[in-house]
Motif scaffolding. Structure first.
Motif, PDB file in Angstrom:
ATOM      1  N   GLY A  16     -35.604  29.836 -32.943  1.00 48.69           N
ATOM      2  CA  GLY A  16     -37.062  30.397 -33.186  1.00 48.69           C
ATOM      3  C   GLY A  16     -37.175  31.580 -32.516  1.00 48.69           C
ATOM      4  O   GLY A  16     -36.566  32.519 -32.525  1.00 48.69           O
ATOM      5  N   SER A 350     -46.142  20.238 -42.556  1.00 51.21           N
ATOM      6  CA  SER A 350     -45.745  20.080 -41.041  1.00 51.21           C
ATOM      7  C   SER A 350     -44.925  18.682 -40.862  1.00 51.21           C
ATOM      8  O   SER A 350     -44.924  17.608 -41.603  1.00 51.21           O
ATOM      9  CB  SER A 350     -46.880  19.984 -40.267  1.00 51.21           C
ATOM     10  OG  SER A 350     -47.770  18.719 -40.437  1.00 51.21           O
ATOM     11  N   GLY A 353     -42.269  17.933 -34.428  1.00 49.50           N
ATOM     12  CA  GLY A 353     -41.555  18.820 -33.792  1.00 49.50           C
ATOM     13  C   GLY A 353     -41.717  20.281 -34.216  1.00 49.50           C
ATOM     14  O   GLY A 353     -41.451  21.198 -33.635  1.00 49.50           O
ATOM     15  N   GLN A 354     -42.641  20.208 -35.501  1.00 53.19           N
ATOM     16  CA  GLN A 354     -42.995  21.474 -35.813  1.00 53.19           C
ATOM     17  C   GLN A 354     -44.261  21.480 -36.605  1.00 53.19           C
ATOM     18  O   GLN A 354     -44.444  21.311 -37.735  1.00 53.19           O
ATOM     19  CB  GLN A 354     -42.006  22.130 -36.673  1.00 53.19           C
ATOM     20  CG  GLN A 354     -42.295  23.839 -37.339  1.00 53.19           C
ATOM     21  CD  GLN A 354     -42.823  24.634 -36.263  1.00 53.19           C
ATOM     22  OE1 GLN A 354     -44.105  24.596 -35.806  1.00 53.19           O
ATOM     23  NE2 GLN A 354     -42.043  25.408 -35.810  1.00 53.19           N
ATOM     24  N   ARG A 355     -45.202  21.443 -36.023  1.00 55.24           N
ATOM     25  CA  ARG A 355     -46.865  21.459 -36.396  1.00 55.24           C
ATOM     26  C   ARG A 355     -47.175  22.665 -37.056  1.00 55.24           C
ATOM     27  O   ARG A 355     -48.223  22.886 -37.703  1.00 55.24           O
ATOM     28  CB  ARG A 355     -47.530  20.871 -35.331  1.00 55.24           C
ATOM     29  CG  ARG A 355     -47.093  19.353 -34.985  1.00 55.24           C
ATOM     30  CD  ARG A 355     -47.014  18.322 -36.041  1.00 55.24           C
ATOM     31  NE  ARG A 355     -46.845  17.040 -35.654  1.00 55.24           N
ATOM     32  CZ  ARG A 355     -46.800  16.160 -36.467  1.00 55.24           C
ATOM     33  NH1 ARG A 355     -46.399  16.164 -37.650  1.00 55.24           N
ATOM     34  NH2 ARG A 355     -46.438  14.845 -36.157  1.00 55.24           N
ATOM     35  N   ARG A 356     -46.797  23.917 -36.799  1.00 56.63           N
ATOM     36  CA  ARG A 356     -47.267  24.945 -37.474  1.00 56.63           C
ATOM     37  C   ARG A 356     -46.497  25.071 -38.767  1.00 56.63           C
ATOM     38  O   ARG A 356     -45.445  25.446 -39.130  1.00 56.63           O
ATOM     39  CB  ARG A 356     -46.704  26.110 -36.533  1.00 56.63           C
ATOM     40  CG  ARG A 356     -47.206  26.258 -34.990  1.00 56.63           C
ATOM     41  CD  ARG A 356     -46.935  27.323 -34.285  1.00 56.63           C
ATOM     42  NE  ARG A 356     -47.311  27.383 -32.881  1.00 56.63           N
ATOM     43  CZ  ARG A 356     -48.492  27.586 -32.612  1.00 56.63           C
ATOM     44  NH1 ARG A 356     -49.027  28.403 -33.597  1.00 56.63           N
ATOM     45  NH2 ARG A 356     -48.938  27.680 -31.490  1.00 56.63           N
ATOM     46  N   ASP A 359     -44.820  28.383 -39.788  1.00 54.75           N
ATOM     47  CA  ASP A 359     -43.334  28.265 -39.217  1.00 54.75           C
ATOM     48  C   ASP A 359     -42.376  27.467 -39.930  1.00 54.75           C
ATOM     49  O   ASP A 359     -41.258  27.800 -40.579  1.00 54.75           O
ATOM     50  CB  ASP A 359     -43.110  27.989 -37.718  1.00 54.75           C
ATOM     51  CG  ASP A 359     -44.054  29.118 -37.047  1.00 54.75           C
ATOM     52  OD1 ASP A 359     -45.199  29.366 -37.007  1.00 54.75           O
ATOM     53  OD2 ASP A 359     -43.569  29.758 -36.097  1.00 54.75           O
ATOM     54  N   TYR A 360     -42.739  26.388 -40.187  1.00 55.93           N
ATOM     55  CA  TYR A 360     -41.983  25.373 -41.017  1.00 55.93           C
ATOM     56  C   TYR A 360     -41.731  25.806 -42.239  1.00 55.93           C
ATOM     57  O   TYR A 360     -40.544  25.663 -42.693  1.00 55.93           O
ATOM     58  CB  TYR A 360     -42.919  23.796 -40.842  1.00 55.93           C
ATOM     59  CG  TYR A 360     -41.896  22.785 -41.719  1.00 55.93           C
ATOM     60  CD1 TYR A 360     -40.922  22.220 -41.361  1.00 55.93           C
ATOM     61  CD2 TYR A 360     -42.417  22.345 -43.198  1.00 55.93           C
ATOM     62  CE1 TYR A 360     -40.129  21.316 -42.116  1.00 55.93           C
ATOM     63  CE2 TYR A 360     -41.804  21.777 -43.777  1.00 55.93           C
ATOM     64  CZ  TYR A 360     -40.599  21.161 -43.436  1.00 55.93           C
ATOM     65  OH  TYR A 360     -39.802  20.339 -44.227  1.00 55.93           O
ATOM     66  N   GLN A 363     -39.186  28.981 -42.400  1.00 61.91           N
ATOM     67  CA  GLN A 363     -37.733  28.631 -41.970  1.00 61.91           C
ATOM     68  C   GLN A 363     -37.325  27.872 -43.174  1.00 61.91           C
ATOM     69  O   GLN A 363     -35.942  27.873 -43.352  1.00 61.91           O
ATOM     70  CB  GLN A 363     -37.939  27.775 -40.826  1.00 61.91           C
ATOM     71  CG  GLN A 363     -38.176  28.483 -39.454  1.00 61.91           C
ATOM     72  CD  GLN A 363     -36.908  29.342 -38.868  1.00 61.91           C
ATOM     73  OE1 GLN A 363     -36.073  29.826 -39.721  1.00 61.91           O
ATOM     74  NE2 GLN A 363     -37.029  29.748 -37.664  1.00 61.91           N
ATOM     75  N   GLN A 364     -37.906  26.885 -43.590  1.00 64.87           N
ATOM     76  CA  GLN A 364     -37.104  25.952 -44.547  1.00 64.87           C
ATOM     77  C   GLN A 364     -36.906  26.949 -45.937  1.00 64.87           C
ATOM     78  O   GLN A 364     -36.125  26.603 -46.719  1.00 64.87           O
ATOM     79  CB  GLN A 364     -38.181  24.930 -45.047  1.00 64.87           C
ATOM     80  CG  GLN A 364     -38.343  23.764 -43.892  1.00 64.87           C
ATOM     81  CD  GLN A 364     -36.994  23.128 -43.461  1.00 64.87           C
ATOM     82  OE1 GLN A 364     -36.196  22.668 -44.429  1.00 64.87           O
ATOM     83  NE2 GLN A 364     -36.853  23.308 -42.139  1.00 64.87           N
ATOM     84  N   GLU A 404     -45.949  33.051 -30.959  1.00 66.90           N
ATOM     85  CA  GLU A 404     -46.109  31.778 -31.507  1.00 66.90           C
ATOM     86  C   GLU A 404     -46.947  31.717 -32.723  1.00 66.90           C
ATOM     87  O   GLU A 404     -46.915  30.690 -33.731  1.00 66.90           O
ATOM     88  CB  GLU A 404     -46.293  30.543 -30.537  1.00 66.90           C
ATOM     89  CG  GLU A 404     -47.604  30.660 -29.870  1.00 66.90           C
ATOM     90  CD  GLU A 404     -47.577  31.235 -28.503  1.00 66.90           C
ATOM     91  OE1 GLU A 404     -48.595  30.969 -27.794  1.00 66.90           O
ATOM     92  OE2 GLU A 404     -46.655  32.312 -28.487  1.00 66.90           O
TER      93      GLU A 404
END
Length: 455
Positions: A16, A350, A353-356, A359-360, A363-364, A404
């Motif tokens: 992160g 989402s 562990g990753q509700r943003r 961001d999810y 990263q994926q 964040e």
């Protein structure tokens, strides 16, 4: 080797956002050390928000020159298939030198918008008369040269394209430049071997189950050196799904899994129309779903089954395909927005562990694109390429954001390009939003387009 460094007030590491990070890379362009919780040195470059560069996992570079030219309604219903006819006519005219000029323009745009790697699904191999050039890999080399000119990392995927449709229908006359068999594709791959390096990988792409038989796909993938990427178009349109059912009694993804060993090397491009069994098969195989939302929207393909695929721990990445857009942000934004329209809800992508959502997805897509490329990219880790994008921390959208919220602001606020600087292999190729060779690239592209539009 010469060691270079960059100081990031915030760097997006695999764990992160991390404060006060010094990234080191060697003369070969690989990250050699990552320090955290350090102070900037007086002589080193300092940046606010640094992310790994994104991989564009599906590109037909020559189609960049068509963007905006097919948005005119015909007398009857328009579809992917009517668009394809127009694309074929255009593909018959383009020269290898023009392919390089168009690729360089495209890749410079992609770099400015956050892509630092591309997977080039390249199928225009022959001359307009249908004969091969004296160098069987001539057109592939020209596209690679476009990547080298811009600094873009590339995975070249020569395309096996033998048939016009299921049941091994012969190619149409306007498909003559694409015509290849297994032996010819393997010759192209062999001819490109000496171009492989840290910036360039060579894989293969059976075009589709329409254009290559399952026996051919088995033969070409068995002959491919171990670990090389394999990409294929699959289940993009319902007409394709229905034709596959009529010809074989199976849906395309089902047929692929019944006849091939699909694993981490594979990228299944589009895979728009899946049933639950196919979703589960793809996810379990650890292959990559290559989702191209701007093109899928432009061509009216449909929506990927993202929610079920995420629930099955499926891997995915993004690509620009026909290049209606060259923006990382637009692909990710519409990957989520498409699901919102389909599900009539919000914040669909989402997980626990990753509700943003941003961001999810970010990263994926970094991880999925890197896997699809077969290259050491997609994360800021020792041994990976020093491919970095720097967000404009002076832009109003980011100046007042908490760290964040940075990716949420990048993806979901406005249309300004918030990517200010780009490094590929530790070399800066974009500074203050401008590519280092933009004037020359643009001049060559404009000259190319003047020629093509006179045809």
């Amino acid at each position: 080797m010469t060691v270079q460094t960059l100081f990031a007030k915030q760097a997006l590491l695999p764990s992160g956002w991390t404060s006060d990070v010094r990234l080191h890379w060697d003369g070969a362009g690989h990250l050699s050390q990552i320090e955290t919780g350090v102070m900037p040195l007086s002589y080193e470059r300092q940046y606010g928000y640094v992310s790994p560069g994104m991989t564009n996992l599906h590109s037909h570079a020559f189609q960049r020159a068509m963007a905006g030219m097919t948005e005119i309604a015909g007398e009857g219903p328009d579809s992917f298939w009517t668009w394809r006819d127009l694309m074929y006519r255009y593909a018959l005219a383009i020269s290898p030198e023009q392919m390089q000029a168009i690729a360089a323009q495209l890749y410079s745009e992609c770099l400015r918008h956050g892509y630092t790697s591309v997977c080039e699904f390249h199928y225009v191999h022959r001359a307009p008369n249908g004969e091969f050039y004296s160098d069987i890999a001539e057109t592939s080399r020209q596209v690679i040269a476009g990547a080298q000119q811009t600094g873009m990392g590339i995975t070249m995927l020569p395309v096996l394209y033998s048939y016009a449709d299921f049941n091994q229908q012969p190619l149409r006359e306007d498909q003559r430049r694409f015509n290849t068999n297994v032996e010819q594709i393997l010759r192209i791959i062999e001819a490109l071997e000496k171009q492989r390096n840290a910036q360039t990988e060579i894989g293969v792409a059976p075009h589709s189950l329409r254009a290559a038989s399952t026996a051919q796909i088995s033969e070409v993938t068995a002959a491919l050196p171990a670990g090389r990427p394999i990409h294929i178009h699959i289940a993009e349109q319902m007409r394709e799904v229905n034709a596959c059912l009529a010809a074989t009694g199976k849906r395309p993804v089902e047929l692929l899994f019944d006849t091939q060993t699909v694993d981490e090397r594979w990228c299944l491009v589009h895979a728009t129309h899946l049933n639950p069994h196919e979703v589960a098969s793809m996810a379990a195989s650890k292959s990559i779903a290559g989702i191209c939302t701007s093109t899928e929207g432009n061509l009216g393909d449909g929506f990927f089954e993202l929610l079920d695929y995420i629930a099955a721990n499926g891997r995915f990445g993004i690509g620009t395909d026909s290049h209606a857009s060259q923006s990382v942000v637009e692909e990710i934004r519409w990957l989520e927005y498409g699901q919102r329209l389909k599900m009539q809800g919000r914040n669909i992508a989402s997980v626990k562990g990753q509700r943003r959502v941003a961001d999810y997805l970010w990263q994926q897509c970094l991880l999925g694109g890197a896997q699809a490329s077969g290259r050491a990219v997609g994360s800021l880790e020792v041994g990976k390429r020093a491919d970095m994008i720097i967000f404009d921390d002076q832009h109003p959208n980011l100046q007042c954001s908490a760290v964040e919220d940075i990716l949420s602001s990048v993806v979901f606020t406005g249309n300004d390009n918030l990517i200010r600087d780009v490094f590929v292999g530790g070399v800066q190729v974009v500074e203050n939003g401008k590519h280092r060779d933009q004037a020359n690239i643009t001049a060559n592209y404009v000259a190319c387009m003047q020629q093509l539009r006179q045809l």
